[in-house]
Design a protein around this motif. Structure first.
Motif, mmCIF file in Angstrom:
data_model
loop_
_atom_site.group_PDB
_atom_site.id
_atom_site.type_symbol
_atom_site.label_atom_id
_atom_site.label_comp_id
_atom_site.label_asym_id
_atom_site.label_seq_id
_atom_site.Cartn_x
_atom_site.Cartn_y
_atom_site.Cartn_z
ATOM 1 N N UNK A 170 19.152 46.688 77.625
ATOM 2 C CA UNK A 170 18.450 47.099 76.413
ATOM 3 C C UNK A 170 19.418 47.253 75.237
ATOM 4 N N UNK A 171 18.929 46.922 74.048
ATOM 5 C CA UNK A 171 19.709 47.181 72.839
ATOM 6 C C UNK A 171 20.760 46.141 72.531
ATOM 7 N N UNK A 172 20.687 44.989 73.189
ATOM 8 C CA UNK A 172 21.721 43.974 73.014
ATOM 9 C C UNK A 172 21.104 42.721 72.415
ATOM 10 N N UNK A 199 26.259 46.595 69.567
ATOM 11 C CA UNK A 199 25.587 47.887 69.501
ATOM 12 C C UNK A 199 24.136 47.731 69.048
ATOM 13 N N UNK A 200 23.768 46.532 68.659
ATOM 14 C CA UNK A 200 22.360 46.294 68.329
ATOM 15 C C UNK A 200 21.950 46.696 66.931
ATOM 16 N N UNK A 248 16.520 39.817 70.561
ATOM 17 C CA UNK A 248 17.002 41.176 70.738
ATOM 18 C C UNK A 248 16.266 41.860 71.874
ATOM 19 N N UNK A 286 14.707 44.601 72.587
ATOM 20 C CA UNK A 286 14.152 45.785 71.940
ATOM 21 C C UNK A 286 13.930 46.909 72.943
ATOM 22 N N UNK A 287 13.542 46.509 74.142
ATOM 23 C CA UNK A 287 13.350 47.486 75.220
ATOM 24 C C UNK A 287 14.120 46.954 76.424
#
Lengths: 471, 1067
Positions: free
Chosen positions: B932-934, B890-891, B906, B908-909
């Motif tokens: 994204x977000x992983x 879920x980051x 990460x 980030x975008x």
């Protein structure tokens, strides 16, 4: 109240002055009820209130835009990076949670310790707690890379897949700690409101207000049986809340203490986080109460006694926090751990050192002024000090989160952190949300507990009994 | 419609409805148009009989249902169908794409199992032999050809990243004439017409301009055309050419010859500004680095070699060297002359113009070289003038190295020429109006030609310019004809490696956009214009192949092996002649400018390659830009700060570029990398960096003198991924001490180093008592996990072998679908590479030593990232791999924070490109493209492990059919990680650590094996082999004073610098 002649004497020769009274003299049951209730049941909304809500609502819109853009683009719109994976969001989370500590502490622990002066401020402090925890609660969710999944994966739904959260992670403990804290605080606050809601119901002029307060009052009639059960329930909830005050920030501190990062991996974190939380919580209560007591003419109920007591609590917890800083640094040196030692040198003298010294100034140096009685007696100075402490506690979290991360184990990965406008927008947005919620609260609910303040009056039997048998 | 419902009912109810046929409706409507048409339609609806018509027009089933209510079966069928269709409409509409299985499955193709084909990447300094992975006939990954002597399976950054060029969406996709679309047939006609016209004059106006041709077939094709048109001329031009070496060999030997070095046989190596360890710009780099490092692995009894480097820049060769002397490029010829003099019996005192320290260096160097006659090598850098190449050859001759460690053979290009002189001649002809047809085969001369030639102006005087290129670039803009080229993975060709060994360039895919190769274009001018590249190739080798037997079966074997046998250039017996050339030292106070090919984008040809743009340049760790690089003192004396833009005037031409301070550079020298500052490169390359060609003239091809250098007052942000350089008020403080990062890396025992002498006395030095101790495994509350069974994957990296060339970095990016994030994201630290090469500088920053530490996920057995993940997205396999479950992530980034090695990356975008169609076939189908977000990180190429496991299990099942007890385990060498595969020096070893005979177990068994940051009880599966350096203590070492112990006395800086980050610390 101090007499004029005495203050002319040099301080060393002044006789000990009794603390100012909890409630200004001259009040009756009726006058208390009338005065507190009037702010709610009046038909005339103060212009200042309308202006305040509009400004706060504008800021809430900034928050909404910031969140909208965040969900659209991702957390990369913030300044977080490698190695500083947590930034403003976590700083703000810890800061708001800390602020949320004062309410429950005042309500529950001071209730259990029979500190009757708490009654004038507990209602507002509890409301502040709820709103602060709401603000805090936003951050852990939105700071994740995929918030839509975070909700789904973090709550341990009994799924047939058998995929459970990782119970070893402090972040999962956070989910439980914060949600429990919020639930119990809400119940505690609401329970405390019931007799006053009934009072409002009984005094309301319009049918619709009568109905709303009536529903909320849950059929309270003030019978002896109601009172007996109410007291028991309230006490039980107070008992339940008390460990939570300590546990929530302890758990939050584990987010850091459980890690291996020098500057985070410290056993002193739980007590010192709790002390810091109470420190900032009381500062926030002062920040809110000093203007409100002036604006709503509540100086009779929120007296100098309250302000002074809160100042003393701040001084005490501030010293605990200072001890925490000292022990952290001492242990870094005493342990001989080269990583730890570097982190503390870097914290104070590294590229982000000025944050550390600002923090020391705000949290340790300036609050020593609270030793001076004259300082504690000045609402204006106390208010300024409360702002300073709030800033200091924010900086403390910033220093812990960011400066520990920006230069950790591997020199090649040292970096820096620069917040973006979206970081600020979210932070300011939550301040606006908090302000708006608080303003709405003081308009629709009695900001001071009516029935408890009545009990403080000399006419009150409970009070007279309490005076006969001081603990 | 205005119909009244009542009326409709009436019509329906009417029993005698007249018939209406479709024909009548058509007729009625055929006369109507516009408004009237619609009115007629409406009238029709009211018409009696319309309803019946409609009913007849309806599908039969619907009518049947109405008529025959009893047919339950049909009713259910209809219902079922409509339900299904209702479901369909609820879905997003999928595009109509025919999905057809193979009608005839290609032989040996198993969908999902990649195939590998041998081919070769042509490169001006020599071909890079390759094996290319093909997933269902689309090339996805480039690996080295292990059978080829020039590669041994290794690759460099250019080869690794060249696959991205194939799929580059900015490639030219169509040919044109004066910007109008044309096809190959049009061009064919135009050339046919030209040929008729030119036949009379023997092609007097015809000129070919190619890059350095290393393809025997192409060379023979061009020569055939030149035979047909005897007055035509062919020139070669590469901006990064080897003219100096060629000129020197002409002078010395009277013929073109190329030195080939045998580094494995050399005890002492002296590099005179030759950067032979950092990339393909040095011919034979893959082989040379491997040979050189073979004497530094210290696993055999062969003594460690010693490398002296005298250089004008900070290269990986210099950083690794045992003794290094920074020296202006212009001073190196006098230095070599002095050295030659000393070897010839002169003394250091005779060397004029050198400081006492330099004389000491010379003396010790000469002594060491003399002591190793026949076992030493002197290498000269390509950007040095011919005099230095001559001196190097003479010194090698004097030391008796020629024939032993240095041999001469043919140059790699088929027709060696003086390229700069040729280009001048060409431009002179063009300006004189003698050229009516200029055919530019690849290359970009408008951008790369010496600026004083004004190539584009000369092109304006040519009637027809033809430009064959994969990209529409600067030269295309001045060409009438643009022919879109084919990538080397799309066409047949052949190419020679640095030693002359030829390989076939085999296409892996049909040209994506129908591009043409140089073979086809040149063929148009020949008598046989329609010959295909394949025919040209086979024709050539049928005639010139040296193998006996049937050509077709031979050819198949060559294709399979990637080598054409017996093609290595023969060794020439040559000895240099002539006296020492004159050395003209530059004024000590003058500032020189040195041009170098860029370590990541070469001469600019890879400018639009995102992987290479985002590859940190070795030592500098700069991405996306070039800069005016200078030493600390030069910048300080001029008052320049890092990132100040300066205006450099060379020979009356100016260039503005930002200052970058580089440790270990000589004073009064500025290095500019070529290849940047392009406006017509593509969406990736446009606008990055500064065009050094703007001040590079034919007078100063490599080294020039700066007339003036001044600040413009502006500044420019550079994207440096590891910040160790700065020179502002704070930075001065850091510089006066030492590199804080380097000192801290030593203090934290990330780098453990000993001198060769110390190592011989104490091979276990990496575990000496002053190093941090590992906690005992028993010091835990939890029962230990039993890792003693099955496969246990582990890796070892030999720090002494890593040359910091970045091949592994790009290989990892290609294998694992890592995105390119762009300069802005790199600047704030969001690089997405799973593997990076950390550089740590130690010692005096005027002349530091650097240690390269490849840093990737260490796969800790006690991974700090695992327990902190709230959703269990990062977990451990029983085989010891720390893995990521992307679906679960879920980051929260807690794992990133808690990773002591900071190897987690990460999203980030949304960094991955999910949109561009041409990039989709590039992806490795076995690796998730992360959204994204992983969080992501190195997985030890778990997809390769699983592929090997599946293969082993399938084979085991086969074996068990005959013998139920048969087992088939994954064998040593069956799993090779992408980084390991690419590494030229075999610094990275991966395998099963439970197998005591595996290479990784043996590597880890070396006494120098240690883990990074193990005192926090991470127990990493990746370990490092400690450094050993071999400085000549007569000179003294640049890291510590002579006589001091490496292990204990390396200087450290205990206090953090008050500012270590040029990025600034703000919030």
């Amino acid at each position: 109240m101090a007499t004029k002649g005495l203050t002319d004497l040099p301080p060393s020769q002044r006789p000990y002055l009794a603390d100012p009274p909890v409630i200004a003299p001259g009040h009756t049951f009726a006058s208390v009820t009338e005065k507190i209730m009037r702010t709610v049941l009046t038909g005339r909304t103060p212009l200042g209130w309308i202006g305040g809500v509009l400004i706060a609502f504008g800021i809430v819109n900034i928050l909404m835009v910031a969140f909208g853009y965040l969900f659209w683009k991702g957390v990369g719109i913030w300044g977080i990076t490698v190695p500083v994976g947590w930034g403003f969001a976590i700083v703000n989370f810890v800061w708001w949670i800390g602020i949320g500590h004062a309410g429950t502490l005042i309500s529950a622990i001071l209730l259990l310790l029979k500190q009757s002066w708490r009654t004038s401020i507990n209602r507002a402090a509890e409301a502040m707690t709820l709103f602060a925890v709401m603000c805090a609660g936003m951050f852990p969710l939105v700071h994740t890379g995929r918030p839509w999944l975070a909700v789904y994966w973090l709550f341990p739904l009994p799924l047939t897949m058998g995929v459970w959260p990782q119970f070893r992670s402090p972040l999962i403990w956070d989910v439980f700690a914060v949600s429990t804290y919020f639930t119990v605080s809400l119940l505690f606050w609401f329970t405390g409101l019931i007799p006053d809601l009934a009072t409002l119901r009984d005094h309301a002029k319009y049918r619709i207000t009568k109905m709303i307060y009536g529903v909320l009052a849950m059929g309270w009639r003030g019978s002896a049986r109601h009172w007996a059960r109410y007291e028991t329930a309230y006490l039980l909830l107070a008992g339940l809340s008390t460990p939570l005050v300590l546990s929530v920030h302890t758990v939050v501190s584990w987010d850091f203490a459980v890690s291996v990062i020098p500057g985070w991996h410290t056993t002193i974190f739980p007590p010192y986080f709790v002390a810091g939380a109470i420190y900032s919580g009381f500062a926030m209560v002062l920040t809110l109460m000093i203007p409100i007591r002036a604006a709503y003419g509540m100086k009779d109920f929120i007296t100098m006694r309250h302000l002074q007591n809160m100042a003393k609590v701040m001084l005490a917890t501030g010293l605990i926090v200072a001890y925490g800083y000292f022990m952290e640094a001492f242990m870094a040196w005493y342990s001989g751990n080269r990583f730890e030692l570097y982190t503390f040198k870097n914290r104070a003298f590294g590229p982000m050192g000025y944050f550390y010294w600002m923090l020391i100034t705000c949290n340790i140096a300036l609050p020593q002024l609270l030793w001076l009685r004259g300082f504690r007696n000045s609402p204006v100075l106390l208010w300024m000090m409360s702002i300073v402490v709030n800033m200091g506690m924010w900086l403390e979290r910033f220093v812990i989160v960011v400066t520990s991360l920006h230069r950790d184990f591997l020199p090649s990965s040292w970096g820096t952190y620069k917040a973006t406008r979206w970081d600020y927008a979210v932070y300011i947005g939550t301040l606006g949300f908090f302000t708006m919620m608080f303003l709405l609260f003081i308009r629709v609910l009695p900001m001071i507990s009516i029935f408890e303040v009545r009990a403080l009056l000399p006419q009150s039997r409970i009070n007279s009994l309490a005076q006969e048998n001081p603990q | 419609m205005e119909n009244h419902p009542d009326e409709l009912v009436q019509i329906k109810a009417s029993p005698q409805k007249p018939k209406l046929t479709l024909q009548e409706v058509r007729e009625r409507l055929s006369t109507a148009s516009g408004k009237k048409y619609w009115r007629s339609l409406e009238e029709l609806v009211d018409e009696p009989g319309f309803e019946e018509l409609l009913e007849n027009e309806f599908p039969a089933g619907a009518a049947e249902y109405e008529n025959d209510g009893v047919s339950r079966r049909n009713f259910l069928k209809l219902m079922g169908a409509s339900m299904a269709l209702a479901g369909m409409t609820a879905c997003t509409r999928q595009p109509d794409e025919p999905i057809v299985p193979y009608v005839k499955q290609p032989e040996e193709l198993i969908p999902g199992i990649p195939k590998f084909f041998a081919t070769t990447m042509p490169f001006p300094t020599g071909a890079i032999p390759l094996l290319v992975k093909s997933n269902e006939f689309r090339p996805t990954k480039i690996e080295g050809n292990p059978q080829h002597p020039a590669s041994h399976g290794a690759t460099d950054v250019f080869a690794q990243a060249s696959i991205l060029d194939l799929y580059d969406p900015d490639r030219s996709q169509a040919s044109s004439f004066r910007s109008e679309h044309r096809n190959w047939g049009d061009f064919h006609t135009a050339i046919d017409q030209y040929k008729v016209k030119a036949a009379a004059s023997g092609g007097a106006g015809l000129r070919f301009l190619s890059e350095t041709v290393i393809s025997p077939t192409l060379a023979s094709q061009i020569q055939a055309v030149l035979k047909k048109f005897p007055a035509a001329k062919w020139y070669q031009w590469d901006a990064v050419n080897r003219d100096a070496a060629r000129t020197a060999s002409q002078t010395l030997f009277g013929q073109y010859a190329e030195p080939i070095y045998k580094f494995e046989a050399a005890n002492v190596v002296l590099s005179l500004d030759a950067d032979f360890l950092s990339g393909a710009h040095f011919p034979g780099f893959l082989r040379y680095s491997r040979d050189f490092i073979s004497r530094r692995k210290l696993t055999t009894d062969a003594p460690m070699n010693r490398l002296y480097v005298v250089e004008s820049f900070s290269t990986t060769t210099g950083a690794l060297s045992d003794n290094r002397w920074p020296m202006r490029a212009s001073d190196i010829v006098p230095f070599a002359a002095a050295l030659a003099g000393m070897l010839g019996g002169g003394s250091a005192a005779g060397a004029q113009g050198f400081t006492a320290e330099e004389q000491k260096f010379l003396e010790a160097l000469a002594k060491d070289l003399k002591a190793n006659t026949g076992a030493s090598i002197v290498v000269a850098g390509d950007q040095q003038p011919p005099e230095l190449h001559m001196l190097a050859a003479q010194i090698n001759q004097a030391l008796g190295n020629i024939g032993k460690t240095v041999v001469y053979s043919d140059p790699v290009e088929l027709v060696p020429t003086d390229q700069a002189a040729g280009l001048q001649q060409l431009v002179a002809d063009m300006n004189a109006g003698k050229v009516d047809m200029l055919v530019i085969l690849e290359g970009n001369p408008v951008y790369t030609a010496p600026v004083d030639l004004s190539f584009e102006a000369a092109m304006g005087k040519v009637a027809t310019n033809v430009h064959l290129s994969c990209y529409r670039n600067e030269t295309t803009r001045f060409s009438q004809w643009h022919i879109h080229g084919a990538h080397y993975l799309e066409t047949w060709s052949d190419a020679r490696a640095y030693d002359g060994t030829c390989s076939v360039v085999q296409p892996l895919i049909a040209p994506l956009y129908g591009g043409r190769s140089a073979h086809e274009l040149v063929a148009l001018f020949s008598d046989n214009p329609d010959v295909t590249p394949y025919e040209a190739l086979t024709t050539y080798w049928r005639q010139n192949g040296k193998a006996s037997g049937d050509f077709d079966s031979n050819f198949r074997k060559w294709l399979h092996d990637g080598i054409i046998p017996n093609t290595a250039s023969p060794v020439k017996t040559l000895s240099p002649r002539g006296g020492a050339p004159a050395a003209n030292p530059l004024d000590k106070n003058a500032i020189e400018v040195v041009f170098r090919s860029d370590p990541t984008i070469y001469d600019g040809r890879y400018n639009n390659n995102g992987w290479l743009q985002e590859c940190p340049k070795p030592v500098l760790r700069l991405e996306w830009d070039n800069a005016a690089m200078m030493s600390l003192d030069t910048a300080a004396s001029k008052g320049f700060n890092q990132e100040d833009i300066v205006r450099i005037t060379v020979d009356g031409r100016t260039l503005e570029a930002p200052v970058m301070v580089v440790y270990g550079m000589p004073n009064n020298s500025i290095t500019l990398h070529l290849g940047y500052g392009r406006d017509f490169a593509g969406r990736v390359g446009n606008g990055s960096g500064f065009n050094a060609y703007a001040v590079r003239s034919s007078k100063t091809p490599w080294i020039g003198t700066v007339e003036k250098i001044e600040k413009t007052g502006d500044s420019y942000k550079l994207a440096v991924v590891q910040n160790f350089t700065l020179i502002d008020a704070h930075g001065k403080k850091e510089y006066e001490s030492r590199s804080v990062q380097g000192s801290e890396a030593l203090r934290r025992d990330l780098i453990r180093v000993a001198s060769y002498e110390e190592f011989k006395k104490n091979p276990h030095f990496a575990h000496d008592e002053q190093f941090l101790e590992d906690p005992k495994p028993a010091e835990t509350m939890y029962p230990p996990y039993d890792y003693s069974k099955g496969y246990q994957w582990g890796m070892a990296i030999d720090m002494n072998s890593c040359v910091g060339c970045n091949a592994c970095v790009i290989a990892c990016q290609a294998e694992n679908n890592s995105p390119v994030v762009g300069k802005e994201q790199v600047k704030i630290g969001r690089d997405m590479k799973w593997l990076r090469i950390d550089a740590y500088f130690t010692g005096d920053l005027h002349n530091p030593r650097a240690f390269f530490q490849p840093m990737l996920c260490q796969h800790c057995e006690n991974a700090p990232c695992e327990p902190v993940c709230p959703v269990g997205a990062t977990t451990h396999t029983p085989e010891g791999i720390n893995m990521m479950v992307y679906n679960r992530c879920v980051g929260t980034r807690y794992c990133l924070n808690n990773c002591p090695y900071k190897v987690r990356r990460f999203n980030f975008l949304l960094f991955s490109d999910f949109e561009t169609p041409s990039l989709k076939p590039l992806r490795n189908p076995d690796v998730t493209v992360r959204s994204r977000g992983v969080m992501e990180k190195c997985t030890f190429c778990i997809q390769r492990i699983n592929a090997a496991r599946i293969q082993a299990e399938v084979e085991e099942a086969h074996l068990q059919q005959s013998d139920p007890n048969a087992t088939r385990v994954i064998r040593e060498g069956e799993v090779v990680t992408a980084c390991q595969q690419a590494c030229p020096t075999e610094a990275i070893v991966f395998g099963n650590i439970n197998d005591p005979n595996s290479r990784v177990s043996k590597t880890k068994a070396q006494p120098r094996n240690y883990g990074a940051l193990t005192d926090i009880n991470t127990r990493p599966r990746l370990t490092y082999i400690a450094n050993v350096v071999n400085p000549n203590m007569e000179i003294g070492d640049r890291t510590g004073a002579p006589g001091k112990s490496y292990i204990t006395d390396l200087p450290t800086a205990a206090t953090p610098a008050s500012a270590g980050d040029p990025r600034g610390a703000e919030s």
